[in-house]
Design an enzyme around this catalytic site. Structure first.
Site, PDB file in Angstrom:
ATOM      1  N   ARG A 110      71.907  18.197  30.071  1.00 52.46           N
ATOM      2  CA  ARG A 110      73.589  19.465  29.564  1.00 52.46           C
ATOM      3  C   ARG A 110      74.311  18.970  30.831  1.00 52.46           C
ATOM      4  NH1 ARG A 110      71.649  25.477  27.642  1.00 52.46           N
ATOM      5  NH2 ARG A 110      71.884  24.064  26.011  1.00 52.46           N
ATOM      6  N   HIS A 137      76.948  20.053  21.047  1.00 55.83           N
ATOM      7  CA  HIS A 137      75.608  20.508  20.995  1.00 55.83           C
ATOM      8  C   HIS A 137      74.001  20.103  19.571  1.00 55.83           C
ATOM      9  CE1 HIS A 137      71.609  22.605  22.661  1.00 55.83           C
ATOM     10  NE2 HIS A 137      72.200  23.855  22.579  1.00 55.83           N
ATOM     11  N   GLN A 140      71.260  21.814  18.764  1.00 56.53           N
ATOM     12  CA  GLN A 140      71.452  23.092  18.459  1.00 56.53           C
ATOM     13  C   GLN A 140      71.498  22.855  17.145  1.00 56.53           C
ATOM     14  OE1 GLN A 140      70.616  25.807  19.695  1.00 56.53           O
ATOM     15  NE2 GLN A 140      70.945  26.712  17.970  1.00 56.53           N
ATOM     16  N   ASP A 232      77.630  32.742  18.015  1.00 59.80           N
ATOM     17  CA  ASP A 232      78.060  32.278  18.747  1.00 59.80           C
ATOM     18  C   ASP A 232      78.258  32.986  20.391  1.00 59.80           C
ATOM     19  OD1 ASP A 232      76.673  30.783  21.990  1.00 59.80           O
ATOM     20  OD2 ASP A 232      78.262  29.250  21.304  1.00 59.80           O
ATOM     21  N   CYS A 272      72.210  30.672  17.750  1.00 55.81           N
ATOM     22  CA  CYS A 272      71.616  29.435  18.789  1.00 55.81           C
ATOM     23  C   CYS A 272      70.847  30.289  19.939  1.00 55.81           C
ATOM     24  CB  CYS A 272      72.797  28.472  19.142  1.00 55.81           C
ATOM     25  SG  CYS A 272      73.808  29.400  20.921  1.00 55.81           S
ATOM     26  N   ARG A 300      64.074  24.100  17.595  1.00 55.37           N
ATOM     27  CA  ARG A 300      64.348  23.041  18.017  1.00 55.37           C
ATOM     28  C   ARG A 300      63.106  22.123  19.212  1.00 55.37           C
ATOM     29  NH1 ARG A 300      68.720  24.759  21.521  1.00 55.37           N
ATOM     30  NH2 ARG A 300      68.492  22.743  21.965  1.00 55.37           N
TER      31      ARG A 300
HETATM   32  N1  NVA Z   1      78.771  27.881  23.228  1.00 55.19           N
HETATM   33  C1  NVA Z   1      77.055  28.434  24.405  1.00 55.19           C
HETATM   34  C2  NVA Z   1      76.064  28.055  23.721  1.00 55.19           C
HETATM   35  C3  NVA Z   1      74.874  28.158  24.530  1.00 55.19           C
HETATM   36  C4  NVA Z   1      73.654  27.648  24.007  1.00 55.19           C
HETATM   37  C5  NVA Z   1      77.455  27.178  25.836  1.00 55.19           C
HETATM   38  O1  NVA Z   1      77.696  26.616  26.049  1.00 55.19           O
HETATM   39  O2  NVA Z   1      76.941  28.142  26.857  1.00 55.19           O
HETATM   40  N1   CP Z   2      70.398  27.723  21.791  1.00 54.40           N
HETATM   41  C1   CP Z   2      70.236  27.199  23.404  1.00 54.40           C
HETATM   42  O1   CP Z   2      70.301  25.779  23.536  1.00 54.40           O
HETATM   43  O2   CP Z   2      69.414  27.657  24.286  1.00 54.40           O
HETATM   44  P1   CP Z   2      69.174  27.632  26.100  1.00 54.40           P
HETATM   45  O3   CP Z   2      70.999  27.974  26.481  1.00 54.40           O
HETATM   46  O4   CP Z   2      68.178  27.932  26.257  1.00 54.40           O
HETATM   47  O5   CP Z   2      68.948  26.015  26.179  1.00 54.40           O
END
Ligand code: NVA
Ligand code: CP
Length: 312
Positions: A110, A137, A140, A232, A272, A300
């Site tokens: 990540r 993502h 997701q 989101d 998400c 997931r």
């Molecule tokens: N768009 C959000 C998604 C989190 C799962 C982020 O990047 O923080």
């Molecule tokens: N939806 C998602 O990726 O959640 P987290 O940021 O908690 O991993």
């Protein structure tokens, strides 16, 4: 579908999954079948990753992604090791990759920059999975399309409306929906549109499947006739300093009862997570019986198991 033995599972053609399109269309379909099978009969796969180790590198916080990868690996009989924090701060990414691939069978990362996950993939002999970047993502989107198939069966011709930031989650979702023949509408405020290059790729996929791709700044137009309404957070991880400015720009894009009522009467709500209640979504919508956010979160686990089985 008949039960698959773990050694009958199709192996992905691409060495890595750094973005959604690394999975071919037929591999995506197959992955949904494998996820359904793994969800139905988890014990059958309890040794599938026996003797395998996977590194989990997280530059950003996570609940769902980290827990579900750790649990998926454990429930498939493998091991994981985790490291949090900046990935290429102490040494070049190419060195990180060439260390890790001597020890582990896959890397889940990540990251902030998409280039970080691509650089890891370029230098690692072990497969690399994008567990969220600023651009995509993909894990997701796999859970989202799987959840959509659980709810609707055949998803072709259904409509998903994404209202909010034209960011990582929206990008992956639009690439996945359009190539599955799901009509996709995206409503973003001015200045927060999706990447033109990714929109172009989604448009090409839509041409092949016959899906309709609508891009607008009007949330009401986007949700009209939608089977699923998705949103989101307005400020993603790393954008915390922009949160105030974004709140003003995104206020008309809140998914509240009034907006949700403009979708189909049986439309479901997707997010998400994590969600900021009273910002992008109201309590009434996310807590409503039509909210499927915890099904998405559960899935997931199953879809990432399928991804690991097909990659390793
Ligand atoms: N768009 C959000 C998604 C989190 C799962 C982020 O990047 O923080
Ligand atoms: N939806 C998602 O990726 O959640 P987290 O940021 O908690 O991993």
């Amino acid at each position: 579908m008949n039960a698959l033995s773990p050694d009958q599972i199709l192996r992905l053609a691409a060495p890595d999954v750094t973005c959604d399109l690394d999975l071919l269309d037929d591999e995506l379909l197959k992955l949904l079948d494998v996820a359904a099978e793994v969800k139905r009969s988890p014990k059958r796969y309890a040794q599938a990753l026996s003797g395998r180790s996977i590194a989990l590198l997280f530059e950003k916080p996570s609940l769902r992604t980290k827990m579900t990868f750790e649990l998926a690996i454990k429930q498939l009989g493998g091991n994981s090791v985790a490291a949090d924090g900046p990935i290429g701060a102490r040494e070049p990414l190419r060195d990180v990759a060439r260390n890790l691939d001597r020890w582990v069978n896959a890397i889940v990362a990540r990251v902030f920059l998409q280039s970080t996950v691509e650089e890891l993939a370029r230098w690692s002999n072990a497969p690399v999975i994008n567990a969220l970047s600023d651009l995509y993502h993909p894990c997701q989107a796999l859970a989202d399309i799987f959840t959509l198939t659980e709810v609707f069966g055949n998803v072709r011709g259904r409509k998903v409306a994404f209202v909010g930031d034209g960011n990582n989650v929206a990008h992956s979702l639009m690439l996945t929906c359009t190539r599955m023949g799901v009509n996709f509408a995206l409503a973003t405020p001015q200045g927060y549109a999706a990447s033109p290059a990714i929109l172009a790729r989604a448009q090409s996929a839509a041409l092949v499947t016959g899906a309709r791709l609508e891009v607008t700044d009007d949330p009401v137009a986007a949700v009209a006739n939608a089977d699923a309404v998705y949103t989101d957070v307005w400020a993603s991880m790393g954008q915390e300093t922009e949160a105030e400015a974004r709140r003003a720009a995104f206020a008309p894009y809140q998914v509240n009862e009034a907006l949700f009522a403009k979708a189909r009467p049986d439309a479901i709500f997707f997010h998400c997570l994590p969600a900021k209640r009273s910002q992008e979504v109201t309590d009434a919508v996310i807590e409503s019986p039509r909210s499927r956010v915890f099904d998405q979160a559960e899935n997931r686990l199953h879809t990432q198991k399928a991804l690991l089985l097909m990659l390793l």
